[in-house]
Design a protein around this motif. Structure first.
Motif, mmCIF file in Angstrom:
data_model
loop_
_atom_site.group_PDB
_atom_site.id
_atom_site.type_symbol
_atom_site.label_atom_id
_atom_site.label_comp_id
_atom_site.label_asym_id
_atom_site.label_seq_id
_atom_site.Cartn_x
_atom_site.Cartn_y
_atom_site.Cartn_z
ATOM 1 N N THR A 111 13.355 19.760 -6.849
ATOM 2 C CA THR A 111 12.716 19.731 -5.535
ATOM 3 C C THR A 111 12.228 21.132 -5.226
ATOM 4 O O THR A 111 12.969 22.103 -5.389
ATOM 5 C CB THR A 111 13.709 19.273 -4.444
ATOM 6 N N THR A 112 10.990 21.221 -4.772
ATOM 7 C CA THR A 112 10.448 22.498 -4.340
ATOM 8 C C THR A 112 9.727 22.288 -3.011
ATOM 9 O O THR A 112 9.193 21.214 -2.748
ATOM 10 C CB THR A 112 9.523 23.121 -5.424
ATOM 11 N N ARG A 129 13.850 5.192 -7.918
ATOM 12 C CA ARG A 129 13.540 4.372 -6.737
ATOM 13 C C ARG A 129 13.789 5.148 -5.452
ATOM 14 O O ARG A 129 13.016 5.065 -4.495
ATOM 15 C CB ARG A 129 14.373 3.091 -6.754
ATOM 16 N N TYR A 130 14.880 5.896 -5.426
ATOM 17 C CA TYR A 130 15.195 6.721 -4.257
ATOM 18 C C TYR A 130 14.053 7.711 -3.989
ATOM 19 O O TYR A 130 13.609 7.880 -2.850
ATOM 20 C CB TYR A 130 16.514 7.458 -4.465
ATOM 21 N N ILE A 131 13.552 8.340 -5.055
ATOM 22 C CA ILE A 131 12.483 9.330 -4.921
ATOM 23 C C ILE A 131 11.214 8.689 -4.374
ATOM 24 O O ILE A 131 10.615 9.184 -3.418
ATOM 25 C CB ILE A 131 12.188 10.009 -6.280
ATOM 26 N N GLY A 187 12.197 29.999 -5.257
ATOM 27 C CA GLY A 187 13.242 29.148 -5.795
ATOM 28 C C GLY A 187 12.895 27.673 -5.747
ATOM 29 O O GLY A 187 11.789 27.272 -5.382
ATOM 30 N N TYR A 188 13.853 26.886 -6.129
ATOM 31 C CA TYR A 188 13.749 25.436 -6.139
ATOM 32 C C TYR A 188 15.155 24.886 -6.290
ATOM 33 O O TYR A 188 16.083 25.614 -6.637
ATOM 34 C CB TYR A 188 12.849 24.945 -7.292
ATOM 35 N N HIS A 205 9.319 16.142 -5.059
ATOM 36 C CA HIS A 205 10.482 15.740 -5.850
ATOM 37 C C HIS A 205 9.969 15.310 -7.216
ATOM 38 O O HIS A 205 8.986 14.560 -7.303
ATOM 39 C CB HIS A 205 11.215 14.553 -5.212
ATOM 40 N N TRP A 206 10.661 15.739 -8.272
ATOM 41 C CA TRP A 206 10.205 15.462 -9.632
ATOM 42 C C TRP A 206 11.416 15.146 -10.494
ATOM 43 O O TRP A 206 12.276 16.000 -10.704
ATOM 44 C CB TRP A 206 9.478 16.685 -10.138
#
Length: 152
Positions: free
Chosen positions: A25-26, A126-128, A109-110, A70-71
């Motif tokens: 996540t960034t 699925r959440y993402i 950062g990330y 989100h990745w």
């Protein structure tokens, strides 16, 4: 008193393992909603796809939200730090050129989380991709244009 970590301290203990699945996540600088602009969001999508096409990662799922991304990916080549430096640098240049501006696109950062083998990757994906529904940006994921997952 809670301990405060600097960005360099957060890197300690960070380990990049090829073949491991990570959730990254960034966040944009000052949480500016840059990617409310569909065109700018698609520029970011192109950077996600480029990392996949270059064989650096195998993208499993991602979503571009107005002020963050989100990745979910399997790391193939490079370290997490190298991947994110490349991704953030290239996307910053691309977005700044499109906006005819300069300056920071991303916060320093990330956040990364290694996905344990026993975790259900499909459920994480699925959440993402349901994040836009939870953020009330859409009522159906198919109506939100800035996401993808390898199963859908």
């Amino acid at each position: 008193m809670p301990r405060v970590f600097t960005s360099n301290q957060l890197l300690k203990g960070r380990y990049s393992e090829p073949g491991r699945v990570y959730l990254l996540t960034t966040v944009t600088e000052q949480r500016r909603p840059v990617f409310c602009d569909f065109h700018l969001g698609r520029l970011l999508v192109n950077q996600l796809r480029q990392a996949h096409d270059e064989g650096i990662v195998r993208s499993i799922a991602w979503v571009v939200m107005p002020d963050h991304c989100h990745w979910l990916l399997e790391l193939r080549r490079k370290t997490l730090g190298e991947l994110m430096c490349r991704f953030k640098s290239r996307s910053s240049v691309t977005v700044n050129q499109a906006c005819q501006s300069s300056g920071r696109l991303w916060q320093k950062g990330y956040h990364d989380r290694a996905v344990r083998q026993e975790e259900d990757i499909k459920n994480i994906a699925r959440y993402i991709i349901k994040k836009p529904i939870r953020a009330q940006l859409t009522t159906r994921i198919g109506d939100y244009p800035l996401w993808d997952a390898c199963w859908f």
